[in-house]
Write a protein that holds these residues in place. Structure first.
Motif, PDB file in Angstrom:
ATOM      1  N   ALA A 141       0.836  -1.197   0.000  1.00  0.00           N
ATOM      2  CA  ALA A 141       0.000   0.000   0.000  1.00  0.00           C
ATOM      3  C   ALA A 141       0.870   1.247   0.000  1.00  0.00           C
ATOM      4  O   ALA A 141       1.906   1.298   0.678  1.00  0.00           O
ATOM      5  CB  ALA A 141      -0.917   0.003   1.225  1.00  0.00           C
ATOM      6  N   GLU A 194      -2.767   5.005   1.526  1.00  0.00           N
ATOM      7  CA  GLU A 194      -3.647   3.836   1.600  1.00  0.00           C
ATOM      8  C   GLU A 194      -3.469   3.039   2.890  1.00  0.00           C
ATOM      9  O   GLU A 194      -3.892   1.895   2.972  1.00  0.00           O
ATOM     10  CB  GLU A 194      -3.373   2.937   0.392  1.00  0.00           C
ATOM     11  CG  GLU A 194      -3.647   3.647  -0.933  1.00  0.00           C
ATOM     12  CD  GLU A 194      -2.923   3.046  -2.120  1.00  0.00           C
ATOM     13  OE1 GLU A 194      -3.067   3.581  -3.229  1.00  0.00           O
ATOM     14  OE2 GLU A 194      -2.195   2.040  -1.957  1.00  0.00           O
ATOM     15  N   LYS A 195      -2.846   3.659   3.885  1.00  0.00           N
ATOM     16  CA  LYS A 195      -2.627   2.961   5.153  1.00  0.00           C
ATOM     17  C   LYS A 195      -2.434   3.977   6.263  1.00  0.00           C
ATOM     18  O   LYS A 195      -2.098   5.135   6.018  1.00  0.00           O
ATOM     19  CB  LYS A 195      -1.399   2.057   5.050  1.00  0.00           C
ATOM     20  CG  LYS A 195      -0.113   2.794   4.673  1.00  0.00           C
ATOM     21  CD  LYS A 195       1.026   1.826   4.434  1.00  0.00           C
ATOM     22  CE  LYS A 195       2.256   2.532   3.880  1.00  0.00           C
ATOM     23  NZ  LYS A 195       3.331   1.579   3.556  1.00  0.00           N
ATOM     24  N   PRO A 247      -6.114   0.299  -0.927  1.00  0.00           N
ATOM     25  CA  PRO A 247      -5.139  -0.051  -1.966  1.00  0.00           C
ATOM     26  C   PRO A 247      -5.851  -0.713  -3.146  1.00  0.00           C
ATOM     27  O   PRO A 247      -6.925  -1.296  -2.986  1.00  0.00           O
ATOM     28  CB  PRO A 247      -4.195  -1.038  -1.260  1.00  0.00           C
ATOM     29  CG  PRO A 247      -4.487  -0.926   0.192  1.00  0.00           C
ATOM     30  CD  PRO A 247      -5.899  -0.456   0.314  1.00  0.00           C
TER      31      PRO A 247
END
Length: 685
Positions: free
Chosen positions: A554, A558-559, A579
């Protein structure tokens, strides 16, 4: 202090403050277009008119100083009528194109016209039209919308230090632009979009993409350099559409570098969205289980001394800790986070931090830059140095590349020998450093990526100690990193353990299995031909091209991840979008693979992993906190300060716009490279 009464509220303000600032202290909002807290006062929009007792007419509050006993009215009939008149004049030539303007929904002129505008126009003549200017691949112009507030002119001259914008003509014929049409050359040019109060300057890559009210906004941390700028991630559905700066006075104030802002389109290109396994010399799509089994078959029974791992420059602390724990479970001490081979001493934290802190730059009275170009490596930090120089000109000198840093800097030489001469006192700037009360030394990564890197580090520390930059109240030794993951990795000890190999030892057949966690900045040609390479990352970049197994990870948007910036500030970025495809958060991938090998990592969720982070390095327990440090222990870092080489320092970044997998995948950054580094772009082709 002066006592001022604003709408019946008495406040005390510093002498020299403006009426507008006094009104804000009293909780009164004053409309404005040309005034900006961080720019000089222009006083040319007249929207901030207020009534001052005994004054025969309204005054511009942004440019009118307070006096003791002053009585101010911010909402009297005279004030309202004056502001309505100003708004009518501003709208005389302003086009009615709000429905197609990218500033719609975020426009100061829209907002204030609701309060002070009329429902019709009394102007019957033709509106003026102004030719749009080409300012390069990043900033789009619709100059007919310009209200001539000159914020952009003042920002370019004062903050960016590149005075390329100005005004030509007078009155209705006045136009803002470059004197000779050319692309803006500042690495901070995107901030012109933020400070423009109307739609005259907007984002060229973002043109007609989305409306502000359609976007989900998430707080994040920029990872495309090591400053750790606070950002806002704007997404619609599964796609990140825009990156904007967030206010943080101690880090980036309200500015953001162009790469960090405009490389966002690289997040959706060349992405890895499923596992791949090399079969018969070619990568083929595979399931997660097939990929894990392929890696496990290479690791099981292997001598731990022949297994290694390298962490990349964009990694979050959680994923690096998970990889370190996995290597420890396998019995391997072959770890490294220094893709560039920088000879850093991690035995003490102040050997590798920007100890003065970014905000502390404003307290320095002499600055020496060694082997760094802050304008390219950290544009926002460079703007802070310029801010310090503007406040009261101080002596600044540089050793290394001769470059325009946007402020006057005395060039002392291009090799470490200038550092040796400073220590001997043969250069005049040595006296400047010794006479300064708070001298600063900034050491760049370009100075450490050399055979004599350890000697340069030791010599810089010795110079700091000799010139009085190290005392209990002031720590003037500073390391300027270029990788967002570097300080966090050093805090975690992601370095060779006892008997372990560093990055050089792992290359050219030094290990049989090499795990690359987002490591794309190493020369893949130096990886042994027989080495089994596992690449875990989010872009099909250099590492994926060499890999035998690819695990899709990711990106930073996205994290939820923890990052430590160059000054040692621990910050957390939040999850904004999912992701793509089968890609997963990196620490989850590592935990799942560890179970395939029968090694269960001691955490099942993010909270447990962060508790493990704090246990390994207690500094991770203090997020967004950074106390001012002094130099308590003067023990020098390892290295012989007298063993300096003669070779000139090489810049850490040859091309500011393409330094990582995300920016290399960005069409916008490719256009910038072609515009500002044409020779580099031709070589890449």
């Amino acid at each position: 202090m002066a006592k001022v009464t604003v709408d019946g509220i008495e406040v005390e303000v510093p002498n020299g403050a403006s009426v507008l600032q006094a009104a804000e202290l009293a909780g009164k909002e004053i409309p404005r277009f040309c005034y900006h807290d961080r720019l000089s006062v222009a006083g040319n929009c007249r929207m901030c008119l207020v009534e001052v007792e005994k004054s025969p007419k309204p005054v511009a509050s942004c440019a009118f100083p307070v006096a003791d006993g002053m009585v101010v009215k911010t909402d009297s009939p005279m004030v309202r009528q004056a502001r309505r008149g100003v708004m009518e004049f501003l709208l005389i030539n302003h086009p009615l194109d709000c429905p197609i303007c990218d500033q719609g929904g975020e426009c100061d002129l829209q907002d204030q016209s609701m309060g002070y505008g009329m429902d019709h126009s009394r102007y019957r003549e033709s509106k003026r039209a102004v030719k749009d200017k080409n300012l390069g691949p990043l900033v789009k112009t619709v100059m007919t919308r310009c209200i001539q507030c000159t914020r952009c002119v003042r920002f370019a001259a004062e903050i960016a230090g590149v005075p390329e914008l100005g005004a030509t003509g007078r009155g209705e014929n006045m136009e803002i632009g470059t004197y000779v049409e050319r692309a803006l050359s500042s690495e901070l040019s995107g901030n012109l979009i933020d400070i423009c109060p109307v739609g005259a300057l907007t984002s060229k890559p973002y043109a007609f993409v989305a409306r502000s009210w359609e976007l989900k906004k998430t707080d994040g941390i920029d990872v495309l350099d090591a400053v750790g700028c606070n950002i806002r991630i704007d997404a619609r559905g599964p796609e990140v559409l825009r990156i904007l700066p967030r206010l943080n006075e101690d880090v980036n104030e309200e500015w953001l570098g162009d790469k960090s802002r405009f490389a966002v389109d690289g997040l959706k290109r060349r992405r890895l969205d499923r596992p791949w396994v090399k079969k018969d010399g070619k990568l083929a799509e595979a399931s997660w289980r097939e990929a894990f089994l392929a890696i496990a078959s290479q690791i099981k029974g292997r001598d731990p001394a022949r297994i290694g791992a390298i962490a990349g420059d964009l990694c979050d602390a959680e994923s690096m800790l998970a990889l370190k724990d996995l290597m420890a479970a396998l019995g391997s001490a072959n770890l490294d986070c220094r893709q560039d081979g920088a000879q850093l001493d991690a035995t003490r934290r102040d050997f590798y931090l920007f100890n003065t802190t970014i905000a502390g730059i404003e307290d320095a009275d002499a600055i020496l830059i060694i082997g760094a170009n802050p304008r390219r490596e950290a544009p926002v930090l460079n703007a802070r140095i310029r801010k310090r120089w503007l406040a009261s000109p101080i002596s600044i000198a540089a050793i290394g590349e001769r470059a325009d840093l946007t402020y006057p800097a005395e060039w002392l030489g291009e090799s470490p020998q200038a550092l040796a001469e400073l220590r001997r006192g043969t250069l005049p700037f040595a006296g400047v450093l010794r006479e300064a009360k708070r001298p600063m030394i900034i050491l760049g990564q370009g100075a450490l990526r050399r055979a004599d890197g350890a000697a340069v580090l030791a010599a810089a520390w010795a110079l700091a100690a000799e010139c009085g930059a190290l005392d209990p109240d002031w720590h003037g030794f500073n390391m300027l990193h270029t990788a967002a993951a570097r300080v966090g990795a050093l805090d975690l000890g992601f370095l060779p353990g006892a008997g372990g190999k560093d990055i050089t030892g792992m290359m050219a057949g030094g290990v049989d299995v090499l795990w690359l966690l987002g490591a794309d900045e190493i020369d893949m040609a130096t990886v042994g031909a027989e080495t089994f390479v596992v690449y875990q990352g989010h872009h099909g970049d250099r590492g994926a091209a060499r890999a035998d197994v690819v695990l899709p990870g990711a990106a930073y948007t996205e994290k939820s991840g923890t990052y430590v910036n160059t000054e040692g500030r621990v910050q957390r970025s939040e999850f904004a979008v999912f992701p793509p495809g089968e890609a997963r958060e990196d620490w989850r991938i590592l935990r799942a693979f560890a179970e395939t090998l029968g090694h269960r990592l001691p955490y099942d969720d993010l909270e447990a992993l962060r508790q493990r982070l704090i246990a390994v390095a207690p500094v991770f327990g203090r997020t967004d906190e950074l106390p001012r440090r002094g130099a308590v222990d003067l023990t020098p870092p390892a290295g012989n300060p007298d063993a300096l080489g003669m070779a000139p320092f090489v810049p850490a970044l040859a091309n500011y716009y393409q330094t990582d997998p995300i920016s290399r995948a960005s069409p916008t950054m490719t256009a910038c490279a072609a515009t500002y580094y044409p020779s580099v772009a031709e070589a890449a082709e």
